[in-house]
Design a protein around this motif. Structure first.
Motif, PDB file in Angstrom:
ATOM      1  N   PHE A   1     -21.164  -9.443 -11.149  1.00 19.72           N
ATOM      2  CA  PHE A   1     -22.177 -10.297 -10.527  1.00 19.72           C
ATOM      3  C   PHE A   1     -23.244  -9.466  -9.800  1.00 19.72           C
ATOM      4  N   GLY A   2     -24.512  -9.761 -10.110  1.00 19.84           N
ATOM      5  CA  GLY A   2     -25.613  -9.094  -9.418  1.00 19.84           C
ATOM      6  C   GLY A   2     -26.069  -7.794 -10.068  1.00 19.84           C
ATOM      7  N   TYR A   3     -25.226  -7.200 -10.921  1.00 18.00           N
ATOM      8  CA  TYR A   3     -25.568  -5.903 -11.516  1.00 18.00           C
ATOM      9  C   TYR A   3     -26.355  -6.095 -12.817  1.00 18.00           C
TER      10      TYR A   3
ATOM     11  N   ALA B   1      -9.774 -21.357 -18.293  1.00 15.22           N
ATOM     12  CA  ALA B   1     -10.355 -20.187 -18.961  1.00 15.22           C
ATOM     13  C   ALA B   1     -11.712 -19.852 -18.344  1.00 15.22           C
ATOM     14  N   VAL B   2     -12.504 -20.898 -18.070  1.00 20.87           N
ATOM     15  CA  VAL B   2     -13.820 -20.667 -17.467  1.00 20.87           C
ATOM     16  C   VAL B   2     -13.663 -20.036 -16.081  1.00 20.87           C
ATOM     17  N   ALA B   3     -12.638 -20.461 -15.366  1.00 18.19           N
ATOM     18  CA  ALA B   3     -12.388 -19.885 -14.033  1.00 18.19           C
ATOM     19  C   ALA B   3     -12.150 -18.377 -14.131  1.00 18.19           C
ATOM     20  N   ARG B   4     -11.509 -17.949 -15.216  1.00 14.34           N
ATOM     21  CA  ARG B   4     -11.259 -16.508 -15.379  1.00 14.34           C
ATOM     22  C   ARG B   4     -12.552 -15.721 -15.508  1.00 14.34           C
ATOM     23  N   ILE B   5     -13.596 -16.357 -16.089  1.00 17.82           N
ATOM     24  CA  ILE B   5     -14.903 -15.678 -16.200  1.00 17.82           C
ATOM     25  C   ILE B   5     -15.453 -15.377 -14.808  1.00 17.82           C
ATOM     26  N   PHE B   6     -15.410 -16.405 -13.945  1.00 18.98           N
ATOM     27  CA  PHE B   6     -15.946 -16.231 -12.588  1.00 18.98           C
ATOM     28  C   PHE B   6     -15.191 -15.112 -11.863  1.00 18.98           C
ATOM     29  N   GLU B   7     -13.857 -15.111 -12.060  1.00 17.73           N
ATOM     30  CA  GLU B   7     -13.028 -14.114 -11.402  1.00 17.73           C
ATOM     31  C   GLU B   7     -13.360 -12.710 -11.921  1.00 17.73           C
ATOM     32  N   ALA B   8     -13.475 -12.567 -13.241  1.00 18.57           N
ATOM     33  CA  ALA B   8     -13.724 -11.256 -13.832  1.00 18.57           C
ATOM     34  C   ALA B   8     -15.070 -10.688 -13.380  1.00 18.57           C
ATOM     35  N   LYS B   9     -16.073 -11.567 -13.253  1.00 17.24           N
ATOM     36  CA  LYS B   9     -17.419 -11.105 -12.885  1.00 17.24           C
ATOM     37  C   LYS B   9     -17.610 -10.957 -11.384  1.00 17.24           C
ATOM     38  N   GLY B  10     -16.726 -11.596 -10.605  1.00 15.27           N
ATOM     39  CA  GLY B  10     -16.962 -11.667  -9.165  1.00 15.27           C
ATOM     40  C   GLY B  10     -18.144 -12.588  -8.892  1.00 15.27           C
ATOM     41  N   ARG B  11     -18.250 -13.645  -9.719  1.00 14.87           N
ATOM     42  CA  ARG B  11     -19.403 -14.544  -9.632  1.00 14.87           C
ATOM     43  C   ARG B  11     -19.052 -15.748  -8.778  1.00 14.87           C
ATOM     44  N   PRO B  12     -19.951 -16.149  -7.868  1.00 16.28           N
ATOM     45  CA  PRO B  12     -19.647 -17.318  -7.036  1.00 16.28           C
ATOM     46  C   PRO B  12     -19.624 -18.600  -7.870  1.00 16.28           C
ATOM     47  N   LEU B  13     -18.764 -19.531  -7.474  1.00 20.12           N
ATOM     48  CA  LEU B  13     -18.571 -20.748  -8.273  1.00 20.12           C
ATOM     49  C   LEU B  13     -19.783 -21.675  -8.266  1.00 20.12           C
ATOM     50  N   PHE B  14     -20.742 -21.446  -7.377  1.00 23.24           N
ATOM     51  CA  PHE B  14     -21.920 -22.326  -7.357  1.00 23.24           C
ATOM     52  C   PHE B  14     -22.965 -21.917  -8.394  1.00 23.24           C
ATOM     53  N   ASP B  15     -22.675 -20.880  -9.172  1.00 22.69           N
ATOM     54  CA  ASP B  15     -23.629 -20.379 -10.168  1.00 22.69           C
ATOM     55  C   ASP B  15     -23.195 -20.838 -11.572  1.00 22.69           C
TER      56      ASP B  15
END
Ligand code: TXA
Ligand code: MG
Length: 336
Positions: free
Chosen positions: A142-144, A43-57
């Motif tokens: 991510f970034g916005y 589920a947490v992985a889906r957050i990163f995907e939805a945001k376009g957020r890099p996994l190191f953050d």
């Protein structure tokens, strides 16, 4: 409709969504978060995907009750206890040594975990009903710019999230202050909704993390976060702003004693109140970003209280703009 008003039925559905591995955008007093069960790595992985957020953050884990600290942090020392006692629920995030049970994707592999108890009834209700701490970054791409209204989330993430709960405008409007407490140090990793002065009054001197680039302990604090699409420039002071520029929008701290272009000027706080300014910062930037302008010129705010966090966000927004200018210069070979 993606945006739901927080009826009891909607809250039950939102909690069921979290429990079954979904992702739900919800209001907090700072900004809207995009939440998933902190103990469900998929589920947490889906957050990163939805945001376009890099996994190191890494993400902040939200709790509704102090008893949930035990399953997240391995050490909760006196400083953490005092800060939590004084500022929770509220806009302060504590970075503590992590409990081994916290999935690595939440903390980006770090041995610390960021925890916060939000001061918002809907957020607390969602966490309680879900029966689990909720990992949640701000609910933006991510970034916005961070979202301070449900519609900001809808505009950026729309179909990528399972639900958006509408809680109206966020009262604080700027993200939590993040303080690192690992290894006996007190380090402000990100200025935010609780001024550093108030923290120092409670636990003594704190260090300010200067640049995320040089300090991998705050991996997410990229210098160009919180950026609108329209470039941002921070003026030296209001007397240096060229209000005749027809292609610019103006973001002023307070109402000056002279007229400014009415359709392209926004005031963070007409009466010059820093708390009000923080609360309106992101919604003003969202509005300006939708105007037909080529530049946002911002007046600096006094750097005390919440003014420190406001200037941090404005500088990051402006830094992105500088980088974009440099990059486009490089492409066209215009750079010296
Ligand atoms: O007010 C807030 O803090 C909002 C609301 C939703 O709670 N959340 C928020 O999350 O701003 P996000 O993901 O946009 O920013 C969290 C920041 C990131 O810069 C991340 O790098 C940092 O917290 N962070 C998370 N875990 C960390 C850790 N273990 N050590 C250092 N920094 C950490
Ligand atoms: Mg964020």
């Amino acid at each position: 409709m993606k945006i739901s008003h927080p009826s009891r039925k909607v809250m039950r559905r939102a909690a069921a969504t979290i429990r079954s591995g979904g992702i739900v955008a919800f209001p907090t007093e700072t900004v809207y978060g995009l939440g998933a069960s902190a103990f469900n790595p998929m589920a947490v992985a889906r957050i990163f995907e939805a945001k376009g957020r890099p996994l190191f953050d890494p993400l902040i884990v939200h709790i509704a009750d102090l008893s949930q600290m035990g399953m997240l942090a391995s050490v909760v020392d006196k400083r953490a206890g005092r800060l939590a006692g004084r500022f929770w629920p509220g806009p302060l995030t504590l970075v503590l040594p992590k409990h081994e049970a916290v999935p690595g994707i939440v903390t980006a592999g770090l041995d610390t975990v960021a925890v916060r108890m939000p001061d918002h009834l809907i957020a607390l209700d969602l966490i309680r009903r879900s029966g689990t701490p909720i990992a949640a970054p701000s609910a933006n791409r991510f970034g916005y710019l961070s979202p301070t209204r449900a519609v900001h989330v809808l505009d950026q993430l729309g179909e990528r999230v399972d639900m958006i709960i509408d809680g109206g405008d966020c009262a604080v409007g700027i993200e939590s202050t993040i303080i690192g407490l690992a290894e006996g140090r007190n380090v402000i990793l990100r200025p935010g909704g609780i001024p550093a002065e108030e923290i120092e009054a409670l636990i003594g001197p704190v260090e300010m993390e200067q640049s995320a680039r040089e300090h991998p302990s705050a991996p997410g604090q990229m210098p160009h976060h919180y950026s609108p699409r329209v470039p941002v420039e921070i003026a030296v002071d209001i007397s240096r702003i060229d209000f005749l520029r027809a292609d610019a929008g103006f973001l002023l701290y307070r109402k000056p004693g002279f007229d400014t272009p009415a359709d392209r000027t926004l005031f963070l706080s007409e009466r010059g109140d820093l708390n009000e300014a923080a609360a309106s910062l992101f919604s003003c930037l969202h509005l300006l970003d939708r105007m037909d302008i080529r530049l946002i010129i911002a007046e600096p705010v006094p750097e005390r209280g919440l003014g420190v966090a406001i200037m941090d966000r404005l500088r990051r927004a402006a830094r992105r703009s500088e980088e974009t200018v440099e990059e486009s210069g490089r492409e066209t070979g215009e750079r010296p």
